[in-house]
Every structure is written in structure tokens, then in C-alpha cells.
Write a protein that holds these residues in place. Structure first.
Motif, PDB file in Angstrom:
ATOM      1  N   LYS A  80       5.941   5.651  -1.372  1.00 51.86           N
ATOM      2  CA  LYS A  80       6.717   5.201  -0.222  1.00 51.86           C
ATOM      3  C   LYS A  80       5.793   4.809   0.919  1.00 51.86           C
ATOM      4  CE  LYS A  80      11.154   7.199  -1.172  1.00 51.86           C
ATOM      5  NZ  LYS A  80      11.720   8.512  -1.416  1.00 51.86           N
ATOM      6  N   GLU A  81       4.607   5.425   0.946  1.00 54.29           N
ATOM      7  CA  GLU A  81       3.687   5.108   2.028  1.00 54.29           C
ATOM      8  C   GLU A  81       2.953   3.788   1.779  1.00 54.29           C
ATOM      9  OE1 GLU A  81       1.370   8.638   2.213  1.00 54.29           O
ATOM     10  OE2 GLU A  81       2.857   9.695   3.415  1.00 54.29           O
ATOM     11  N   TRP A  82       3.059   3.269   0.567  1.00 54.02           N
ATOM     12  CA  TRP A  82       2.453   1.953   0.316  1.00 54.02           C
ATOM     13  C   TRP A  82       3.380   0.887   0.862  1.00 54.02           C
ATOM     14  CZ3 TRP A  82      -0.477   0.520  -4.739  1.00 54.02           C
ATOM     15  CH2 TRP A  82      -1.592   1.343  -4.874  1.00 54.02           C
ATOM     16  N   LEU A 130       5.160  -2.714   2.059  1.00 53.01           N
ATOM     17  CA  LEU A 130       5.532  -3.948   1.373  1.00 53.01           C
ATOM     18  C   LEU A 130       4.889  -5.127   2.091  1.00 53.01           C
ATOM     19  CD1 LEU A 130       7.483  -4.614  -1.001  1.00 53.01           C
ATOM     20  CD2 LEU A 130       9.244  -5.045   0.714  1.00 53.01           C
ATOM     21  N   CYS A 186       6.773 -16.570  -2.073  1.00 53.82           N
ATOM     22  CA  CYS A 186       7.116 -16.450  -3.487  1.00 53.82           C
ATOM     23  C   CYS A 186       7.545 -15.051  -3.907  1.00 53.82           C
ATOM     24  CB  CYS A 186       5.975 -16.950  -4.358  1.00 53.82           C
ATOM     25  SG  CYS A 186       4.539 -15.915  -4.257  1.00 53.82           S
ATOM     26  N   GLY A 187       7.457 -14.070  -3.024  1.00 54.45           N
ATOM     27  CA  GLY A 187       7.876 -12.728  -3.423  1.00 54.45           C
ATOM     28  C   GLY A 187       7.139 -11.696  -2.603  1.00 54.45           C
ATOM     29  N   SER A 188       7.058 -10.477  -3.118  1.00 49.05           N
ATOM     30  CA  SER A 188       6.386  -9.430  -2.358  1.00 49.05           C
ATOM     31  C   SER A 188       5.608  -8.514  -3.294  1.00 49.05           C
ATOM     32  CB  SER A 188       7.420  -8.632  -1.560  1.00 49.05           C
ATOM     33  OG  SER A 188       8.353  -8.037  -2.429  1.00 49.05           O
ATOM     34  N   HIS A 248       3.726  -4.313  -3.279  1.00 50.16           N
ATOM     35  CA  HIS A 248       3.408  -3.075  -2.569  1.00 50.16           C
ATOM     36  C   HIS A 248       1.913  -2.887  -2.626  1.00 50.16           C
ATOM     37  CE1 HIS A 248       7.309  -1.178  -1.861  1.00 50.16           C
ATOM     38  NE2 HIS A 248       7.717  -1.816  -2.949  1.00 50.16           N
ATOM     39  N   TYR A 281       1.259 -13.185  -8.949  1.00 48.97           N
ATOM     40  CA  TYR A 281       1.877 -14.494  -8.712  1.00 48.97           C
ATOM     41  C   TYR A 281       1.026 -15.711  -9.083  1.00 48.97           C
ATOM     42  CZ  TYR A 281       5.553 -11.871  -6.414  1.00 48.97           C
ATOM     43  OH  TYR A 281       6.581 -10.993  -6.172  1.00 48.97           O
ATOM     44  N   ALA A 294      13.182 -12.365  11.469  1.00 49.68           N
ATOM     45  CA  ALA A 294      14.004 -13.403  10.839  1.00 49.68           C
ATOM     46  C   ALA A 294      15.264 -13.646  11.653  1.00 49.68           C
ATOM     47  CB  ALA A 294      14.376 -12.967   9.418  1.00 49.68           C
ATOM     48  N   SER A 295      15.760 -14.865  11.601  1.00 49.66           N
ATOM     49  CA  SER A 295      17.048 -15.151  12.254  1.00 49.66           C
ATOM     50  C   SER A 295      18.151 -14.466  11.463  1.00 49.66           C
ATOM     51  CB  SER A 295      17.278 -16.659  12.322  1.00 49.66           C
ATOM     52  OG  SER A 295      17.417 -17.182  11.013  1.00 49.66           O
ATOM     53  N   LYS A 296      19.241 -14.149  12.159  1.00 51.81           N
ATOM     54  CA  LYS A 296      20.326 -13.426  11.489  1.00 51.81           C
ATOM     55  C   LYS A 296      21.330 -14.419  10.897  1.00 51.81           C
ATOM     56  CE  LYS A 296      20.206  -9.471  14.638  1.00 51.81           C
ATOM     57  NZ  LYS A 296      19.375 -10.048  15.728  1.00 51.81           N
ATOM     58  N   PRO A 297      21.874 -14.088   9.731  1.00 55.75           N
ATOM     59  CA  PRO A 297      22.852 -14.997   9.119  1.00 55.75           C
ATOM     60  C   PRO A 297      24.015 -15.313  10.067  1.00 55.75           C
ATOM     61  CG  PRO A 297      22.336 -13.185   7.638  1.00 55.75           C
ATOM     62  CD  PRO A 297      21.640 -12.882   8.917  1.00 55.75           C
TER      63      PRO A 297
END
Lengths: 103, 330
Positions: free
Chosen positions: A12-14, A16, A32-34, A36, A51, A70-73
Motif C-alpha cells: 500500500k505504501e508503494w 501509483l 497508457c496506464g499506471s 506501482h 508498456y 483532473a476536471s470533473k465529469p
């Protein structure tokens, strides 16, 4: 039952990281993704392994996911709709006679 | 690989609790009907989110567990060429698992939680990986049939409604084609070999044919929960539709290999324009899914051991990152 409580905490400490790849010179980096990873260096190496196994890239950016705003939907209308009725911003709005040549 | 739809659980839909809720659900369904993809931050029904987390995590687990039957043969690959191919394929499976975990995390469930559910037995993975890879021919058969079935599933999933899952599937499908082709090529080589090699090929296909067909899940008549997934476009084609597509594409390939498929009822039906096939043994399927397949215990035990053996690496990396962080602050 697996006894991996300590690993889970470590995992959990790693944080994203979001991964962006430039596929070839002259093009933008594209999300393209993420991955950890414990730090930026390992994030880069993991992103390379995950990737770009088939020459998908020549450059990678990794960005801590929590650094992205990020902008909100729900703001979509107020942000983007004002552009919808401004058709005069597009070149096709204007009729140019053929005689004027290519423009 | 994989995207096995056979391990889905019932979807429980709650009635909308308010007018606002009902309005949101209506807008959501309208987007789905208009083929507008759903992205992570957008509102979605709780059951849609839950269904996706379950399906995607089980899909990711299947990729990762799927490394084991092939890993079993790495040190015994008959040539360097075959060995590098197998290594690359196994590395792809690991990568595919990571793409899907990454996509699933956008729904708000952490990878650590998903892995915990796999290791505790709460989450399932594709039943096909609970069968052992007994011979070298299995390396070809897994590529040809198992990856072939997976591609059929995943092409349909790549048109699904959830953006991150759909994008991961497009990526995976591009890479998966290599998996199937290398498997078929391996089998073609065996088919031109000695009598023993030909027998090994046939025996392997005999073992994997039915479990491959089971990868598409129960017959439509026994798959009452599919309807909601279809309505949400999590699923684009029914189990039987996909199974039929796979069979129709695969039978001519078997003929070209000069082998038989272990189903006496398998024959071309001119009227339907499809192959007819025999009844699937769903009792066997149920047993394997519920933990009594030949390799269930071993697969999970290996996963847990690898995870625990790697703990010190994760801890060391975290400690190093912390130290570097402190240095920068100082």
C-alpha cells in the motif's frame, strides 16, 4: 490463509504512477496506464517492462497519480459546451469563391 | 489471455432509492445505449462497478496464474528459439495481468486488495489453469486453443462499455495473436515429426479441447445473469455465441494439422452454417471451479510463496525510497 499482512502494508505504501509514452519522435506523450513503484526510478523501469515490450516507445514520463488534477465529469457542460456554438472558429464556416485560389 | 466469463456471480441490482438516483441511472443507461464509454470518475451504478471489479480482477488473476503451467516447461524447452518465445509469452501474461489490475484500480479497489482476495480463495481465476501441462505439446496446445479461446473472448470485451478495460483489451488482443500463432506453429512442427511426436500432439489436444470450450462459461440457457451484463455492455456476445465462433474457426485448423478433435458429435451443419458439437461435461467444470481440479492447490500455493518470498524486495525498495526522500528534504 496467507500470512501477508506486513507485505500488504508495504504494498500500500508503494504509490501509483501514471505512465505516458512517446511512441516516436515528433509525437506527443500519450497516457497508457499506471504502475506501482516505490520511487520514480523504479516506476520508469516498471513502465518500460510493462508498456514497451514491442518497441511502443522512445520516451517515457511517469507522474505520481496524486499529482494530477483532473476536471470533473459534472463540469463538462460549463467547461466545454460554450465552444459548441462558436462555429465561426472553424475554417469551414467561411465561403471563399473558387476564383480566390487555395486558402 | 483469457477474460473467462464462466466465473461470474449473480449481479444484484438495487432498486433506485430516490428520484435523483433513478435519474442518474437513466442517464447512465442512455450513455451505454449510445455507445459512449464510461470513464473512471463518472457516476455509475454500484452493481456495475462491483461487477466490473470482480470480472476484471478475476481476469487479471487468470493472466498471472496462467504463467505457471508454461513456466513449468521453460527449463525443458527443446531449443533456444522455443525458449525465448516461451519466455516472451510468459512475460506478456504478467504484463497483461498488470494492465488489467491497473485498469481495475481505476474503480477504487487497490491491487493489494485484489491479490488478497485471490490468495484467500475469495476471487476465482479461469478454470483452465487448474489443468496440468504434462507434455511439451501442451505448450503448443495452450497457445492454439487456450489463447485462441481467450482471443475470441477478449475481442468481444475490447468493445465493452468501460473505457479503461476496453483499452487494456485492445492492447492485449494485439499481443495475444503472437501467443496463438507460436502455439500453432509449435504444433505444426510436431505434426511433421516422428510417430511419438504426432501422438503427443493428439494426446495433448484430446486433453485440452473440452476445458477450452468450458472457458466460455455455461450455456446461455443456464446463464441467467448474462442479461444484465449485456444490457450494460460489459459483455457484448453470449457464451454460446462466442463458443460457436471459436469452434467454427478452430475445426479447419485442426484438419490442417491432421489431427482429430475428441468429439464424435462434431460436424458441419449446412443449414445452420456452423459446426454442431456434443454436450459439455458441466459437472467437471463445476468441480474444477470449486477448487477440486488437478492443480488448484498448487497454483495458489505457488502464488502465495512467490508473493511472500518477494516481501523483502518490496520492503527494501520502500525503505530506499524513504531514505532518498529524506536526503532530498535535508
Amino acid at each position: 490463509m496467507p500470512k501477508h499482512t506486513t507485505e500488504q502494508i508495504t504494498e500500500k505504501e508503494w504509490p501509483l504512477w501514471e505512465v505516458f509514452i512517446r511512441s516516436k519522435a515528433g509525437l506527443d506523450h500519450k497516457h497508457c496506464g499506471s504502475v506501482h513503484a516505490s520511487d520514480a526510478e523504479i516506476a520508469l523501469e516498471s513502465a518500460r517492462d510493462v508498456y514497451t515490450r514491442r518497441s511502443e516507445g522512445i520516451s517515457i514520463w511517469v507522474v505520481p497519480s496524486n499529482a494530477i488534477t483532473a476536471s470533473k465529469p459534472e463540469d463538462k457542460e460549463s467547461l466545454f459546451e460554450p465552444a459548441d456554438d462558436k462555429i465561426y472558429r472553424h475554417p469551414t464556416f467561411y465561403d471563399i469563391p473558387k476564383g480566390a485560389g487555395k486558402m | 489471455m483469457y477474460g473467462d466469463t464462466s466465473i461470474q456471480k449473480p449481479i444484484k441490482i438495487a432498486e433506485p432509492t430516490s428520484a435523483e438516483q433513478a435519474r442518474l441511472e437513466e442517464i447512465f443507461q442512455q450513455k451505454i445505449d449510445d455507445d459512449i464509454k464510461i470513464e473512471p470518475q463518472e457516476w455509475m451504478p454500484a452493481a456495475y462497478r462491483k461487477t466490473l471489479v470482480r470480472q476484471m480482477s478475476q481476469h487479471a488473476h487468470s493472466e498471472v496464474i496462467g504463467m505457471q503451467p508454461e513456466g513449468n516447461w521453460l527449463t525443458r524447452a527443446p531449443s533456444l528459439r522455443r525458449k525465448v518465445i516461451l519466455l516472451a509469452k510468459i512475460q506478456d501474461e504478467g504484463g497483461h495481468g498488470l494492465y488489467i489490475y491497473s485498469a481495475a484500480e481505476t474503480l477504487g479497489t487497490s491491487r493489494a486488495e485484489m491479490i488478497e482476495q485471490l490468495q484467500s480463495g475469495k476471487a476465482k481465476y479461469s478454470s483452465i489453469f487448474n489443468y496440468p501441462a504434462l507434455t511439451w505439446a501442451d505448450m503448443g496446445t495452450i497457445g492454439w486453443l487456450v489463447d485462441g479461446a481467450a482471443i475470441t473472448n477478449q475481442v468481444a470485451l475490447s468493445r465493452g462499455s468501460y473505457g479503461p478495460y476496453s483499452r487494456a483489451m485492445i492492447r492485449i488482443c494485439k499481443e495475444e495473436s503472437f501467443h496463438q500463432r507460436q502455439g500453432y506453429e509449435l504444433l505444426l512442427t510436431l505434426s511433421k515429426g516422428t510417430k511419438e511426436q504426432k501422438e503427443m500432439l493428439q494426446e495433448s489436444v484430446n486433453r485440452f479441447w473440452w476445458p477450452s470450450l468450458m472457458m466460455f462459461g455455461p450455456n446461455d440457457a443456464n446463464s441467467p445473469h448474462s442479461a444484465q451484463s449485456m444490457k450494460w455492455k460489459i459483455k457484448k456476445k453470449s457464451n454460446d455465441q462466442l463458443r460457436q465462433e471459436f469452434i467454427d474457426a478452430t475445426v479447419p485448423q485442426a484438419e490442417f494439422l491432421g489431427i482429430t478433435l475428441p468429439d464424435p458429435d462434431l460436424k458441419w451443419n449446412e443449414e445452420r452454417g456452423h459446426y454442431d458439437y456434443g454436450a459439455i461435461d458441466w459437472e467437471e467444470f463445476g468441480n474444477v471451479i470449486n477448487g477440486n481440479g488437478p492443480c488448484n492447490k498448487q497454483r495458489l500455493a505457488n502464488h502465495i510463496k512467490a508473493h511472500e518470498d518477494g516481501a523483502w524486495v518490496r520492503e527494501a525498495a520502500a525503505a530506499y525510497a524513504e531514505k532518498q526522500q529524506k536526503k532530498r528534504v535535508a
